[in-house]
Design a protein around this motif. Structure first.
Motif, short mmCIF file in Angstrom:
data_model
loop_
_atom_site.label_atom_id
_atom_site.label_comp_id
_atom_site.label_asym_id
_atom_site.label_seq_id
_atom_site.Cartn_x
_atom_site.Cartn_y
_atom_site.Cartn_z
N ARG A 95 0.84 -1.21 0.00
CA ARG A 95 0.00 0.00 0.00
C ARG A 95 0.87 1.25 0.00
O ARG A 95 0.54 2.26 -0.62
N MET A 96 2.01 1.20 0.70
CA MET A 96 2.92 2.34 0.69
C MET A 96 3.52 2.52 -0.70
O MET A 96 3.63 3.64 -1.19
N LYS A 97 3.88 1.42 -1.33
CA LYS A 97 4.39 1.51 -2.72
C LYS A 97 3.32 2.09 -3.64
O LYS A 97 3.62 2.89 -4.53
N GLU A 114 -4.05 6.86 0.70
CA GLU A 114 -3.30 5.62 0.91
C GLU A 114 -2.29 5.78 2.05
O GLU A 114 -2.10 4.86 2.84
N CYS A 115 -1.66 6.94 2.14
CA CYS A 115 -0.75 7.18 3.27
C CYS A 115 -1.51 7.09 4.59
O CYS A 115 -0.99 6.56 5.57
N GLY A 116 -2.72 7.57 4.61
CA GLY A 116 -3.55 7.44 5.81
C GLY A 116 -3.79 5.98 6.15
O GLY A 116 -3.68 5.58 7.32
N ARG A 117 -4.08 5.17 5.16
CA ARG A 117 -4.31 3.74 5.41
C ARG A 117 -3.03 3.05 5.91
O ARG A 117 -3.09 2.17 6.75
N VAL A 118 -1.89 3.47 5.37
CA VAL A 118 -0.61 2.92 5.84
C VAL A 118 -0.41 3.27 7.31
O VAL A 118 -0.03 2.42 8.11
#
Length: 156
Positions: A95-97, A114-118
């Motif tokens: 997810r970070m990628k 996505e950064c939030g999900r990470v």
């Protein structure tokens, strides 16, 4: 930038941060707990954070109808539903990628989300640090981002 094991004070909650997740732009650090709280806000209430991350407000694509795709069983569904199902299978590292790739192709709102999900899911400080490096970059975060975020996380 790598997180440090030195005890620092979290810029958001004021508690000790070990490991300290570096926020060099703001000359300080975040604790893992506050980083996770930031992630929850980004995932659950992104529209409340547009003064911190102005590109979250980019809703031009929301005006257009969502594309649909046909599944193998013949059912037609929105493309975003299929993408969400595929993302559920990704590891936090993947997810970070994905977040980094979104930034490379100019899908900044998706990158921020996505950064939030990470941040919500990351147990490894190095992954949380990568997400924070993106979120608090000068290109994406307002200069008063930490102050505004502190008020959202810990209202008086």
């Amino acid at each position: 930038m790598e997180p440090t094991t030195d005890l620092a004070t979290c810029l958001l909650c004021g508690a000790g941060a070990s490991p300290a997740l570096n926020l060099p732009r703001f000359a300080g650090a975040s604790c893992q707990g506050c980083a996770q709280r930031v992630g929850h806000l980004l995932v659950q209430e992104p529209t409340l954070l547009t003064d911190i991350w102005p590109l979250l407000a980019d809703d031009a694509e929301l005006e257009e109808p969502e594309p649909t795709v046909q599944r193998a069983d013949g059912k037609t569904v929105e493309l975003r539903q299929v993408i969400a199902e595929m993302k559920r299978e990704l590891s936090v590292e993947d997810r970070m990628k994905l977040a980094e790739m979104y930034g490379e192709i100019g899908l900044i709102r998706e990158q921020l989300e996505e950064c939030g999900r990470v941040l919500v899911a990351a147990s490894a400080p190095a992954l949380a640090q990568r997400a924070l490096d993106v979120l608090f970059s000068p290109e994406l975060c307002s200069p008063r981002g930490i102050e505004e975020l502190r008020g959202r996380l810990f209202p008086a």
